[in-house]
Design a protein around this motif. Sequence first.
Motif, short mmCIF file in Angstrom:
data_model
loop_
_atom_site.label_atom_id
_atom_site.label_comp_id
_atom_site.label_asym_id
_atom_site.label_seq_id
_atom_site.Cartn_x
_atom_site.Cartn_y
_atom_site.Cartn_z
N UNK B 147 45.36 11.25 99.33
CA UNK B 147 45.96 12.42 98.67
C UNK B 147 47.39 12.15 98.19
N UNK B 148 47.99 11.07 98.72
CA UNK B 148 49.43 10.90 98.47
C UNK B 148 49.74 10.51 97.03
N UNK B 149 48.92 9.63 96.44
CA UNK B 149 49.14 9.23 95.04
C UNK B 149 49.14 10.42 94.09
N UNK B 150 48.06 11.21 94.13
CA UNK B 150 48.04 12.41 93.26
C UNK B 150 49.20 13.37 93.53
N UNK B 151 49.60 13.49 94.82
CA UNK B 151 50.72 14.38 95.15
C UNK B 151 52.01 13.86 94.51
N UNK B 152 52.21 12.56 94.60
CA UNK B 152 53.40 11.96 93.98
C UNK B 152 53.35 12.15 92.46
N UNK B 153 52.18 11.91 91.86
CA UNK B 153 52.05 12.08 90.41
C UNK B 153 52.40 13.51 89.99
N UNK B 154 51.97 14.48 90.82
CA UNK B 154 52.18 15.89 90.45
C UNK B 154 53.66 16.26 90.47
#
Lengths: 316, 316
Positions: B147-154
């Motif tokens: 989940x961390x990659x998408x959270x960072x992207x957002x």
Amino acid sequence: MAVYTELAAETLEAFLGTYEIGTLVSFHGIAEGVENSNFLLRTTEGDFILTLFERRVNAAELPWFLGLMQHLAGRGLNCPLPVSDRSGTALRILADRPAAITTFLPGVSATQLDAGLCLELGKALATLHLAGEGYEAVRPNALSASAWGPLLDSCGESGDALAPGLTAEVRAALQKIEAAWPAVDELPRGQIHADLFPDNVFFQNGQVSGLIDFYFACTDFLAYDLAICLNAWCFRNEKTFEPSFAAAVLQGYQSIRPLCEAEKSALPVLCQGAAIRFLLTRLYDWINTPADALVTRKDPLAYLLRLRHFADMKHV
Amino acid sequence: MAVYTELAAETLEAFLGTYEIGTLVSFHGIAEGVENSNFLLRTTEGDFILTLFERRVNAAELPWFLGLMQHLAGRGLNCPLPVSDRSGTALRILADRPAAITTFLPGVSATQLDAGLCLELGKALATLHLAGEGYEAVRPNALSASAWGPLLDSCGESGDALAPGLTAEVRAALQKIEAAWPAVDELPRGQIHADLFPDNVFFQNGQVSGLIDFYFACTDFLAYDLAICLNAWCFRNEKTFEPSFAAAVLQGYQSIRPLCEAEKSALPVLCQGAAIRFLLTRLYDWINTPADALVTRKDPLAYLLRLRHFADMKHV
């Protein structure tokens, strides 16, 4: 919604060490009170309320409020009793704020009122008035009749956005009320609660188990306190006057402290005064509180309806 | 600061009538919990917590959370025990919201941590992990490594306003962590708390008296829960790593559940993962919460410091 000062357990444990009420078992910030931070404390000795005084309440007046509660509780009234520390001091400083610990009162506030609850409320109010006898220190009512004109002026014409013509209607009503307001020696005076709304009254098994929040208390006409309760307890859905509720409040009150003729005659104007007092403070808060603020704004118009109701009454 | 649903005493009294836990004596909305409304209830039988689930928590997942607490409490863990009504149901509806009553736990959260408290925390965490055995239902970790990659992207580049270069630094760290993250079968898995910060642990007389707030609990690496605690408990003033605290957490944990070699080897990357998880959710909340909102925003940079700390460690 309440203001909260965060309080560390270790700070509170050290603070409790200066009292003789046991050691800390648990504590929770509670949602009651808009003006202050309140914590429900459990110690090895029992339950208590810790209040940190945040704003509005003038710190210089706190000894008067705490002294009143000690006096009332000492006379058997179910109100919070300020607890003194080992040195005999009830008003302390904690987290850079004035602070006091009081006893915890069981019971819950009623939201579905009925004549039975109103009867008990009336008894409790009269009991409070009698218990206040002998507390000689005077605190003038900062929101008495003389304050209403300046409060209305400070609102300008802003009220007209809520209801067209509101400002003119309130100004005309205020002039009539001021003209009819009793002189200071015309009615019995004493210590009044001045904010005894349903959320400040705890019930248990249909009986009043506690009166709380004495931070508007002051020295004024006793019957004005009754007029506030007739406003606060006797309108269904904030709108419809319930004669049976008002009769019950009066019956309960007079079963403990009968009104004199001057008080009975003055009740209609006192009720109008109470209506305008809450109308004006709500209007002031409405104008000066952003719509998205923390605090829920209370609708001033509910008290315009009450003002009209009591203006049409010849007697209560 | 908590969200509050207002609750009338009469509504609550009727609700309690469907349980066998006595009649209402008092109730107070309490300040704990950002996600839900919590009320401290006293009945003639004792004290309870009533939770109204307001948001973020997915109602469909509530049976899993309540079931876990029942399982853990049944195995002797000091956690809130969901109370069932007369029909055997713990998850109810009140004020149009999912609602549950749990037992009340005494104790207070520590804000001044020390090695002694960390030792007890470590023991409590391991006890929780062992007590979770046998609860077979799986809840995937919604905030796990994937989940961390998408959270960072957002978050876009918004983090750079907090600290220049933050986004690039976190992205590089995340790539390393993802590359080193254990495969699903490499480490022992089980039910983890996933948010066991000091405010979710009650102490009494230096012993853990309660673990609360299981609404981030999920099924994941047990050692990842330990990594979260090493982040949450072992930095003084949110800044300075305290080796003695970390040693105490590990010693306490291993006195109940010794780590295997694979877990010991993985701890540095698990600690980095835990740091980045809280960094990213705090960053997301920072960006998406107005500065003047109700909720206090937590500083993401405290977890950038932790991330750097654990990235430099060869072993914990």
